[in-house]
Enzyme design. Structure first.
Site, mmCIF file in Angstrom:
data_model
loop_
_atom_site.group_PDB
_atom_site.id
_atom_site.type_symbol
_atom_site.label_atom_id
_atom_site.label_comp_id
_atom_site.label_asym_id
_atom_site.label_seq_id
_atom_site.Cartn_x
_atom_site.Cartn_y
_atom_site.Cartn_z
ATOM 1 N N ASP A 37 -73.927 -19.137 -61.415
ATOM 2 C CA ASP A 37 -72.944 -19.778 -62.126
ATOM 3 C C ASP A 37 -71.588 -18.931 -62.350
ATOM 4 O OD1 ASP A 37 -74.724 -21.634 -61.669
ATOM 5 O OD2 ASP A 37 -74.850 -22.014 -63.801
ATOM 6 N N ARG A 164 -78.041 -26.905 -72.618
ATOM 7 C CA ARG A 164 -77.486 -25.344 -71.996
ATOM 8 C C ARG A 164 -75.997 -25.660 -71.585
ATOM 9 N NH1 ARG A 164 -81.906 -26.490 -68.783
ATOM 10 N NH2 ARG A 164 -81.394 -27.072 -66.565
#
Length: 487
Positions: A37, A164
């Site tokens: 990511d 998260r």
């Protein structure tokens, strides 16, 4: 315990082992090892900073660090030292995804601390949020009061584990953060928190929640203004396909609507897919000093074959950055103007009548193409382009007027995964405009004015560099332009 210093030393001593076969020329990759990511995407002190999920020691996912690179133009990147390593109590098993914000001239990272709590690391874990601060944008110190949003800040009827990917932003002189989670009943959701100082946070509300159609966990949320509206962007996991849309195991989607900061809600008029290809996940946005909302995503996909993991010592890459604009009540995604500064060796042809397959008198593995086709209904069954053509290898982009579907087919694209992705496409006056970026092991296709983008990784042989145009029936390729892209 992992440290930033050990990671930097290992990378420096190991880079010589990289194999160049599929290393991209004008996309960001990890300097060595694994990347996923994009994190902390921000323009700070005149440079674009992009952090990323990083395991520097192997080309597989491992205890997450934050890699770090900077660029003046989002095309050429320079690597900086590893920004974060899992070396604290609350993040000992991973510094998971997060974002960046400037506060009083300092660069502040907000990220998820991941802790494994039992024998099954895939099921036994807990997550909380911390910050790290830098005076110079290079060296970061974790705040001694971490976590700033702890386990006790998770509201009732929300997953006690999946908590998260904080995306922090300023709105009306306060800080807000969106966090990905789920209701522990199979529906993804996003939580909203508010703070005046980035250290003390108050839970506001569930910003948005799936109605059962949009996956069982929501990751990497992003919320930003665009024009007079707000855009909510996220990555739903295990989302069921909807016709030709959302055909990957994990997807990306956005909604255009209204954000109510007081109530902590986002109301979307509709949701749509961000990228319709094979390999695009966890996109993150930033606003730059030109007023552009720029989006970049991880150009790979979970649980999909990644050939460079075997003997190449790297895996994962970032997509081309794309500007997002609102047009016709939808997001349009367009390549940045900066890419044009790296064009060379223009090859151009016009008004080519296609009645079969035509070999174009140009080739390559790192280039930009612009192609415009026109056809008459009833005279054309299929037409398009074949890229990275070699012995028994080709990546096929095509359109069929009878079913109105544009196709991105990589069944014969090389050693990587195959498959086909399709987009329903209504063409005005029989005209198809494509802008395509090929870079060693990637293909990104922008259709029309950016109405659709399809991204995918391909792994052909190094000698597969041919380009062909074709038609079953007949059509006209009004124009064909190709530039090599060199950074």
């Amino acid at each position: 315990m992992y440290t930033r210093e050990n990671a930097d030393q290992f990378i420096s001593q190991s880079k010589h082992m990289l194999r160049p076969d599929y290393r991209l020329n004008y996309h960001l990759m990890a300097e060595f090892g694994w990347m996923n990511d994009p994190n902390g995407f921000i323009q700070y002190n005149g440079q674009y900073h992009l952090f990323y999920q990083h395991y520097p020691y192997k080309s597989v996912w491992g205890p997450m660090h934050w890699g770090h690179a900077v660029s003046r133009d989002l095309m050429k990147w320079d690597y900086l030292p590893v920004a974060l390593a899992p070396d604290g109590e609350f993040d000992r098993d991973g510094c998971f995804s997060g974002s960046a914000v400037e506060q009083d001239g300092k660069l502040v990272l907000m990220y998820t601390g991941h802790v494994v709590t039992g024998p099954d690391k895939d099921k036994d874990y807990k997550q909380s949020q911390g910050i790290a601060v830098s005076e110079d944008g290079v060296t970061f110190e974790k705040w001694e009061g971490n976590p700033v949003i702890g386990y006790d800040a998770i509201p009732d009827r929300v997953s006690r584990k999946d908590f998260r990917d904080p995306k922090v932003f300023r709105h009306e002189d306060q800080y807000y953060v969106v966090l990905g989670s789920n209701d522990a009943q199979g529906n993804g959701l996003v939580l909203l928190y508010r703070s005046k100082d980035l250290r003390n946070w108050t839970y506001v509300n569930v910003l948005a929640v799936s109605d059962g159609r949009y996956g069982d966990n929501w990751e990497c949320p992003d919320l930003f203004p665009l024009g007079d509206r707000h855009v909510f962007m996220l990555s739903p996991q295990r989302m069921p396909a909807q016709g030709e849309a959302y055909r990957n195991l994990h997807s990306t989607m956005y909604g255009i609507g209204d954000f109510n900061a007081v109530n902590g809600t986002f109301t979307a008029e509709r949701y749509a897919q961000v990228d319709h290809g094979f390999d695009f996940y966890a996109p993150q946005s930033t606003l730059d000093d030109q007023g552009r909302r720029i989006i970049i995503g991880w150009m790979d996909m979970w649980e999909s074959e990644m050939p460079t993991q075997q003997g190449h010592h790297w895996a994962g890459a970032m997509s081309l950055p794309r500007e997002a604009v609102i047009g016709h009540d939808r997001l349009l995604f367009r390549p940045l103007d900066e890419v044009e500064n790296y064009r060379s060796n223009l090859f151009e042809q016009r008004d080519i009548l296609l009645t079969g397959e035509q070999i174009m008198d140009t080739f390559g593995d790192s280039y930009e193409l612009k192609a415009v086709f026109e056809f008459e209904a009833g005279h054309t069954d299929e037409f398009g382009l074949k890229l990275r053509v070699g012995d028994e290898e080709e990546t096929v982009l095509s359109y069929r007027p009878d079913d109105g579907l544009f196709r991105f087919n990589r069944e014969r694209a090389g050693i990587g995964p195959g498959g086909e992705r399709r987009v329903p496409l209504g063409l005005q006056e029989g005209r198809l405009e494509l802008r395509i970026f090929v870079d060693k092991s990637s293909v990104e296709i922008f259709i029309g004015d950016g109405e659709y983008v399809l991204t995918g990784r391909v792994y052909p042989g190094m000698e597969s560099t041919g380009i062909r145009a074709f038609a079953s029936g007949k059509c006209t390729m009004v124009s064909f332009q190709k530039w090599d892209i060199l950074t």
